[in-house]
Write a protein that holds these residues in place. Structure first.
Motif, PDB file in Angstrom:
ATOM      1  N   THR A   4      17.966  -5.150  -8.165  1.00  0.00           N
ATOM      2  CA  THR A   4      17.492  -4.776  -6.840  1.00  0.00           C
ATOM      3  C   THR A   4      16.332  -5.677  -6.463  1.00  0.00           C
ATOM      4  O   THR A   4      15.359  -5.787  -7.225  1.00  0.00           O
ATOM      5  CB  THR A   4      17.016  -3.318  -6.807  1.00  0.00           C
ATOM      6  OG1 THR A   4      18.107  -2.446  -7.109  1.00  0.00           O
ATOM      7  CG2 THR A   4      16.451  -2.953  -5.434  1.00  0.00           C
ATOM      8  N   MET A   5      16.455  -6.332  -5.328  1.00  0.00           N
ATOM      9  CA  MET A   5      15.362  -7.179  -4.848  1.00  0.00           C
ATOM     10  C   MET A   5      14.350  -6.316  -4.115  1.00  0.00           C
ATOM     11  O   MET A   5      14.692  -5.609  -3.162  1.00  0.00           O
ATOM     12  CB  MET A   5      15.898  -8.252  -3.910  1.00  0.00           C
ATOM     13  CG  MET A   5      14.822  -9.179  -3.356  1.00  0.00           C
ATOM     14  SD  MET A   5      14.007 -10.136  -4.642  1.00  0.00           S
ATOM     15  CE  MET A   5      15.321 -11.269  -5.041  1.00  0.00           C
ATOM     16  N   LEU A   6      13.126  -6.358  -4.582  1.00  0.00           N
ATOM     17  CA  LEU A   6      12.035  -5.627  -3.926  1.00  0.00           C
ATOM     18  C   LEU A   6      11.224  -6.604  -3.084  1.00  0.00           C
ATOM     19  O   LEU A   6      10.746  -7.613  -3.599  1.00  0.00           O
ATOM     20  CB  LEU A   6      11.133  -4.971  -4.970  1.00  0.00           C
ATOM     21  CG  LEU A   6       9.863  -4.311  -4.445  1.00  0.00           C
ATOM     22  CD1 LEU A   6      10.198  -3.102  -3.577  1.00  0.00           C
ATOM     23  CD2 LEU A   6       8.946  -3.902  -5.593  1.00  0.00           C
ATOM     24  N   LEU A   7      11.090  -6.309  -1.800  1.00  0.00           N
ATOM     25  CA  LEU A   7      10.281  -7.141  -0.905  1.00  0.00           C
ATOM     26  C   LEU A   7       9.143  -6.289  -0.371  1.00  0.00           C
ATOM     27  O   LEU A   7       9.379  -5.285   0.298  1.00  0.00           O
ATOM     28  CB  LEU A   7      11.134  -7.695   0.231  1.00  0.00           C
ATOM     29  CG  LEU A   7      12.216  -8.697  -0.181  1.00  0.00           C
ATOM     30  CD1 LEU A   7      13.054  -9.104   1.010  1.00  0.00           C
ATOM     31  CD2 LEU A   7      11.590  -9.912  -0.846  1.00  0.00           C
ATOM     32  N   VAL A   8       7.923  -6.698  -0.660  1.00  0.00           N
ATOM     33  CA  VAL A   8       6.736  -5.989  -0.195  1.00  0.00           C
ATOM     34  C   VAL A   8       6.091  -6.835   0.887  1.00  0.00           C
ATOM     35  O   VAL A   8       5.682  -7.978   0.629  1.00  0.00           O
ATOM     36  CB  VAL A   8       5.756  -5.721  -1.339  1.00  0.00           C
ATOM     37  CG1 VAL A   8       4.544  -4.941  -0.825  1.00  0.00           C
ATOM     38  CG2 VAL A   8       6.448  -4.971  -2.472  1.00  0.00           C
ATOM     39  N   SER A   9       5.990  -6.272   2.073  1.00  0.00           N
ATOM     40  CA  SER A   9       5.425  -7.017   3.197  1.00  0.00           C
ATOM     41  C   SER A   9       3.935  -6.712   3.341  1.00  0.00           C
ATOM     42  O   SER A   9       3.496  -5.599   3.075  1.00  0.00           O
ATOM     43  CB  SER A   9       6.158  -6.643   4.485  1.00  0.00           C
ATOM     44  OG  SER A   9       6.121  -5.246   4.680  1.00  0.00           O
ATOM     45  N   PRO A  10       3.167  -7.725   3.777  1.00  0.00           N
ATOM     46  CA  PRO A  10       1.710  -7.534   3.904  1.00  0.00           C
ATOM     47  C   PRO A  10       1.354  -6.515   4.981  1.00  0.00           C
ATOM     48  O   PRO A  10       2.105  -6.333   5.941  1.00  0.00           O
ATOM     49  CB  PRO A  10       1.198  -8.923   4.271  1.00  0.00           C
ATOM     50  CG  PRO A  10       2.304  -9.862   3.957  1.00  0.00           C
ATOM     51  CD  PRO A  10       3.581  -9.090   4.056  1.00  0.00           C
ATOM     52  N   SER A  43       1.420   2.542  -5.164  1.00  0.00           N
ATOM     53  CA  SER A  43       0.915   1.685  -4.099  1.00  0.00           C
ATOM     54  C   SER A  43       1.410   0.258  -4.349  1.00  0.00           C
ATOM     55  O   SER A  43       0.966  -0.407  -5.285  1.00  0.00           O
ATOM     56  CB  SER A  43      -0.618   1.727  -4.073  1.00  0.00           C
ATOM     57  OG  SER A  43      -1.132   0.871  -3.070  1.00  0.00           O
ATOM     58  N   ALA A  44       2.318  -0.211  -3.494  1.00  0.00           N
ATOM     59  CA  ALA A  44       2.943  -1.516  -3.708  1.00  0.00           C
ATOM     60  C   ALA A  44       1.999  -2.666  -3.360  1.00  0.00           C
ATOM     61  O   ALA A  44       1.169  -2.563  -2.442  1.00  0.00           O
ATOM     62  CB  ALA A  44       4.208  -1.613  -2.864  1.00  0.00           C
ATOM     63  N   LEU A  45       2.165  -3.763  -4.089  1.00  0.00           N
ATOM     64  CA  LEU A  45       1.448  -5.010  -3.820  1.00  0.00           C
ATOM     65  C   LEU A  45       2.451  -6.082  -3.408  1.00  0.00           C
ATOM     66  O   LEU A  45       3.601  -6.071  -3.862  1.00  0.00           O
ATOM     67  CB  LEU A  45       0.704  -5.474  -5.071  1.00  0.00           C
ATOM     68  CG  LEU A  45      -0.363  -4.539  -5.642  1.00  0.00           C
ATOM     69  CD1 LEU A  45      -0.852  -5.075  -6.984  1.00  0.00           C
ATOM     70  CD2 LEU A  45      -1.507  -4.366  -4.669  1.00  0.00           C
ATOM     71  N   VAL A  46       1.982  -7.031  -2.588  1.00  0.00           N
ATOM     72  CA  VAL A  46       2.859  -8.147  -2.213  1.00  0.00           C
ATOM     73  C   VAL A  46       3.368  -8.867  -3.458  1.00  0.00           C
ATOM     74  O   VAL A  46       4.517  -9.300  -3.531  1.00  0.00           O
ATOM     75  CB  VAL A  46       2.121  -9.115  -1.271  1.00  0.00           C
ATOM     76  CG1 VAL A  46       2.953 -10.367  -1.033  1.00  0.00           C
ATOM     77  CG2 VAL A  46       1.806  -8.432   0.058  1.00  0.00           C
ATOM     78  N   SER A  47       2.519  -8.954  -4.472  1.00  0.00           N
ATOM     79  CA  SER A  47       2.892  -9.640  -5.715  1.00  0.00           C
ATOM     80  C   SER A  47       3.946  -8.887  -6.522  1.00  0.00           C
ATOM     81  O   SER A  47       4.472  -9.424  -7.502  1.00  0.00           O
ATOM     82  CB  SER A  47       1.656  -9.869  -6.579  1.00  0.00           C
ATOM     83  OG  SER A  47       1.015  -8.636  -6.858  1.00  0.00           O
ATOM     84  N   ASP A  48       4.281  -7.659  -6.128  1.00  0.00           N
ATOM     85  CA  ASP A  48       5.363  -6.929  -6.795  1.00  0.00           C
ATOM     86  C   ASP A  48       6.739  -7.406  -6.323  1.00  0.00           C
ATOM     87  O   ASP A  48       7.760  -7.012  -6.897  1.00  0.00           O
ATOM     88  CB  ASP A  48       5.252  -5.428  -6.518  1.00  0.00           C
ATOM     89  CG  ASP A  48       4.049  -4.792  -7.181  1.00  0.00           C
ATOM     90  OD1 ASP A  48       3.524  -3.801  -6.627  1.00  0.00           O
ATOM     91  OD2 ASP A  48       3.618  -5.287  -8.242  1.00  0.00           O
ATOM     92  N   PHE A  98       3.505   0.338 -12.959  1.00  0.00           N
ATOM     93  CA  PHE A  98       4.821   0.943 -12.747  1.00  0.00           C
ATOM     94  C   PHE A  98       5.039   2.125 -13.682  1.00  0.00           C
ATOM     95  O   PHE A  98       4.488   2.186 -14.779  1.00  0.00           O
ATOM     96  CB  PHE A  98       5.930  -0.090 -12.972  1.00  0.00           C
ATOM     97  CG  PHE A  98       6.082  -1.052 -11.845  1.00  0.00           C
ATOM     98  CD1 PHE A  98       5.428  -2.273 -11.870  1.00  0.00           C
ATOM     99  CD2 PHE A  98       6.890  -0.743 -10.758  1.00  0.00           C
ATOM    100  CE1 PHE A  98       5.560  -3.165 -10.817  1.00  0.00           C
ATOM    101  CE2 PHE A  98       7.033  -1.634  -9.709  1.00  0.00           C
ATOM    102  CZ  PHE A  98       6.364  -2.853  -9.737  1.00  0.00           C
ATOM    103  N   GLU A  99       5.871   3.044 -13.225  1.00  0.00           N
ATOM    104  CA  GLU A  99       6.292   4.171 -14.035  1.00  0.00           C
ATOM    105  C   GLU A  99       7.732   4.505 -13.684  1.00  0.00           C
ATOM    106  O   GLU A  99       8.256   4.076 -12.646  1.00  0.00           O
ATOM    107  CB  GLU A  99       5.385   5.379 -13.814  1.00  0.00           C
ATOM    108  CG  GLU A  99       5.324   5.869 -12.386  1.00  0.00           C
ATOM    109  CD  GLU A  99       4.262   6.939 -12.190  1.00  0.00           C
ATOM    110  OE1 GLU A  99       3.266   6.952 -12.939  1.00  0.00           O
ATOM    111  OE2 GLU A  99       4.440   7.755 -11.269  1.00  0.00           O
ATOM    112  N   GLY A 133       0.793  -1.219   0.000  1.00  0.00           N
ATOM    113  CA  GLY A 133       0.000   0.000   0.000  1.00  0.00           C
ATOM    114  C   GLY A 133       0.826   1.271   0.000  1.00  0.00           C
ATOM    115  O   GLY A 133       0.315   2.343  -0.340  1.00  0.00           O
ATOM    116  N   ASN A 134       2.086   1.147   0.369  1.00  0.00           N
ATOM    117  CA  ASN A 134       2.970   2.311   0.359  1.00  0.00           C
ATOM    118  C   ASN A 134       3.593   2.506  -1.019  1.00  0.00           C
ATOM    119  O   ASN A 134       3.710   1.546  -1.787  1.00  0.00           O
ATOM    120  CB  ASN A 134       4.071   2.146   1.400  1.00  0.00           C
ATOM    121  CG  ASN A 134       3.566   2.386   2.814  1.00  0.00           C
ATOM    122  OD1 ASN A 134       2.397   2.754   3.003  1.00  0.00           O
ATOM    123  ND2 ASN A 134       4.430   2.185   3.793  1.00  0.00           N
TER     124      ASN A 134
END
Lengths: 113, 114
Positions: free
Chosen positions: B108-114, B80-85, B63-64, B16-17
């Motif tokens: 770059t590893m992106l980790l999106v936490s719930p 707004s980030a999703l866990v699936s990103d 994405f942009e 969501g962030n």
């Protein structure tokens, strides 16, 4: 949609074996590429081809050769596999011209034991 | 010679962030810039590219990226980030017209936490 197909997803080979990685694209692209991906190193270009029977060395060609006898097919050859060639290999293709997108296959995981 | 730097090995963000994945480049002329995403055990998927024109480029999955010539940057963003990103993201540059190969950053590893 563009489709780049790598025939083998997972291979295990012995040191000294000759290894062929095959790649086929279905969009009549002039350019084809072989990259190697290793953790922390990103993608490094091994060879690319801009036309049938034409090839150019990339950043890390040592220990590899390539073959492009038909426009749709680009093969990567490891003449004598070594353990330091254990890696993920990615094939890609694109139309000629700087602004064109490069499309990737699903990758081939090669383990040399 | 062309080069790309992705200064962060990993970016952590809550779902969501907004998210930003940074990329800077070095070329002698005008760049063509690309972003790709890689999910585990998969190949690279194209997200977006900057060729010319509007500095803000919109791509797949919301994405942009913004091209900034003065800062030689091409940061990837999503409101707004999703866990699936969660995935590995690669920036790439091609230096000049007709030069076909891309040079990639280290990812770059992106980790999106719930």
């Amino acid at each position: 949609d563009v489709k780049v197909t790598q025939s083998s997803r997972y291979l295990v080979k012995r040191t000294g074996e000759k290894v062929f990685l095959e790649c086929v694209q279905d969009m009549d692209h002039e350019n084809m590429f072989w990259y190697r991906q290793d953790p922390g190193l990103g993608l490094r270009l091994i060879y690319f081809s801009y036309d049938v029977k034409m090839k150019e060395k990339g950043d890390i060609p040592e220990g590899y050769s390539v073959s492009r006898e038909k426009k749709e097919r680009f093969s990567l050859i490891l003449e004598s596999a070594s353990t330091n060639q254990t890696s993920m290999y990615l094939c890609a293709s694109s139309l000629s011209g700087g602004g064109n997108t490069i499309y990737f296959g699903e990758g081939s995981w090669l383990t040399v034991v | 010679a062309q080069s790309v730097a992705q200064p962060e090995d990993q970016v952590n963000v809550a779902e969501g962030n907004p998210l930003t994945v940074k990329c800077t480049y070095s070329v002698s002329g005008n760049p063509y810039l690309f972003w790709y995403v890689q999910y585990p055990n998969r190949g690279l998927q194209f997200l977006l590219k900057y060729i010319t024109g509007d500095n803000l480029v919109k791509g797949s999955y919301g994405f942009e990226a913004e091209f900034n010539k003065s800062q030689t940057s091409f940061h990837l963003k999503k409101p707004s980030a999703l866990v699936s990103d969660s995935a590995l993201y690669f920036c790439a540059v091609r230096e000049r017209p007709g030069y076909s190969t891309l040079t990639f950053g280290k990812g770059t590893m992106l980790l999106v936490s719930p």
